[in-house]
Design an enzyme around this catalytic site. Sequence first.
Site, PDB file in Angstrom:
ATOM      1  N   GLU A 104     -28.223 -95.078  47.734  1.00  0.00           N
ATOM      2  CA  GLU A 104     -27.847 -95.470  46.381  1.00  0.00           C
ATOM      3  C   GLU A 104     -28.783 -96.566  45.889  1.00  0.00           C
ATOM      4  O   GLU A 104     -29.278 -97.362  46.687  1.00  0.00           O
ATOM      5  CB  GLU A 104     -26.416 -96.017  46.370  1.00  0.00           C
ATOM      6  CG  GLU A 104     -25.350 -95.027  45.977  1.00  0.00           C
ATOM      7  CD  GLU A 104     -25.376 -94.626  44.512  1.00  0.00           C
ATOM      8  OE1 GLU A 104     -26.396 -94.825  43.805  1.00  0.00           O
ATOM      9  OE2 GLU A 104     -24.359 -94.088  44.061  1.00  0.00           O
ATOM     10  N   ASP A 108     -21.743-101.265  42.602  1.00  0.00           N
ATOM     11  CA  ASP A 108     -21.043-102.365  41.932  1.00  0.00           C
ATOM     12  C   ASP A 108     -19.552-102.271  42.236  1.00  0.00           C
ATOM     13  O   ASP A 108     -19.103-102.765  43.252  1.00  0.00           O
ATOM     14  CB  ASP A 108     -21.391-102.478  40.445  1.00  0.00           C
ATOM     15  CG  ASP A 108     -21.400-101.160  39.699  1.00  0.00           C
ATOM     16  OD1 ASP A 108     -20.599-100.270  40.017  1.00  0.00           O
ATOM     17  OD2 ASP A 108     -22.197-101.031  38.762  1.00  0.00           O
ATOM     18  N   LYS A 136     -23.476-105.549  44.273  1.00  0.00           N
ATOM     19  CA  LYS A 136     -22.881-106.615  43.457  1.00  0.00           C
ATOM     20  C   LYS A 136     -21.564-107.025  44.117  1.00  0.00           C
ATOM     21  O   LYS A 136     -20.498-106.505  43.782  1.00  0.00           O
ATOM     22  CB  LYS A 136     -22.618-106.117  42.028  1.00  0.00           C
ATOM     23  CG  LYS A 136     -23.866-105.809  41.243  1.00  0.00           C
ATOM     24  CD  LYS A 136     -23.514-105.354  39.837  1.00  0.00           C
ATOM     25  CE  LYS A 136     -24.743-105.123  38.988  1.00  0.00           C
ATOM     26  NZ  LYS A 136     -24.362-104.666  37.625  1.00  0.00           N
ATOM     27  N   PHE A 157     -26.145-106.615  34.156  1.00  0.00           N
ATOM     28  CA  PHE A 157     -26.708-105.296  33.897  1.00  0.00           C
ATOM     29  C   PHE A 157     -28.220-105.359  34.092  1.00  0.00           C
ATOM     30  O   PHE A 157     -28.888-106.212  33.517  1.00  0.00           O
ATOM     31  CB  PHE A 157     -26.365-104.814  32.486  1.00  0.00           C
ATOM     32  CG  PHE A 157     -26.778-103.386  32.263  1.00  0.00           C
ATOM     33  CD1 PHE A 157     -26.002-102.348  32.755  1.00  0.00           C
ATOM     34  CD2 PHE A 157     -27.960-103.076  31.604  1.00  0.00           C
ATOM     35  CE1 PHE A 157     -26.388-101.022  32.592  1.00  0.00           C
ATOM     36  CE2 PHE A 157     -28.356-101.757  31.435  1.00  0.00           C
ATOM     37  CZ  PHE A 157     -27.566-100.732  31.934  1.00  0.00           C
ATOM     38  N   ASP A 164     -31.477 -97.492  34.975  1.00  0.00           N
ATOM     39  CA  ASP A 164     -31.780 -97.228  33.564  1.00  0.00           C
ATOM     40  C   ASP A 164     -30.780 -97.848  32.606  1.00  0.00           C
ATOM     41  O   ASP A 164     -29.683 -98.244  32.993  1.00  0.00           O
ATOM     42  CB  ASP A 164     -31.777 -95.718  33.324  1.00  0.00           C
ATOM     43  CG  ASP A 164     -30.371 -95.128  33.361  1.00  0.00           C
ATOM     44  OD1 ASP A 164     -29.930 -94.577  32.334  1.00  0.00           O
ATOM     45  OD2 ASP A 164     -29.710 -95.207  34.414  1.00  0.00           O
TER      46      ASP A 164
END
Length: 180
Positions: A104, A108, A136, A157, A164
Amino acid sequence: MDRIKIHDKYFKPLITNSQIEGVIDSVADELNADFGSSGDIPMLLCVLNGAIMFTAELMKRLTFPLELVSMKLSSYAGTQSTGKVLEVMGLTGDVEGRSVIICEDIVDTGGTIMALKEMLLAKGAREVKICTMLLKPEVYAKPLKIDYVGMRIPNDFIVGFGLDYDELGRNLKDIYVLDK
């Protein structure tokens, strides 16, 4: 590294490519130690599209035999997680009786990774290991152990190196954070 604009948002530098390369080196060292002499031929599962750059760079550093498979999942719209995991493209190989290493780009909340592990076990995978370039920790609240973590980052973010914002920014070699 300068501030950049993608769509309607600005992003500032967060992680350089050389830092990313170092992270990938250390993850590869761990994987090589765990799988190098196992005699098993694991399947490396690239979670498209985000993990494509991480998986490609990681594969170059792995010294044990492996097979590559991929699958595409979606759980984001814009900068927000939808909370729903959609299978956009099915698994490109048979995992029955196999060790699978999920690659991955980022973990998060953990919703995607939990759903994916359950899916793979339901398809007959013998074991599922989770490998992520970025984690995260302040929002990851699942009981599932992440086996290989490249780097822990704040809950911001980010874009670049496969990540993306509405499909743009994946090709950036560095990682940028939303400049609020």
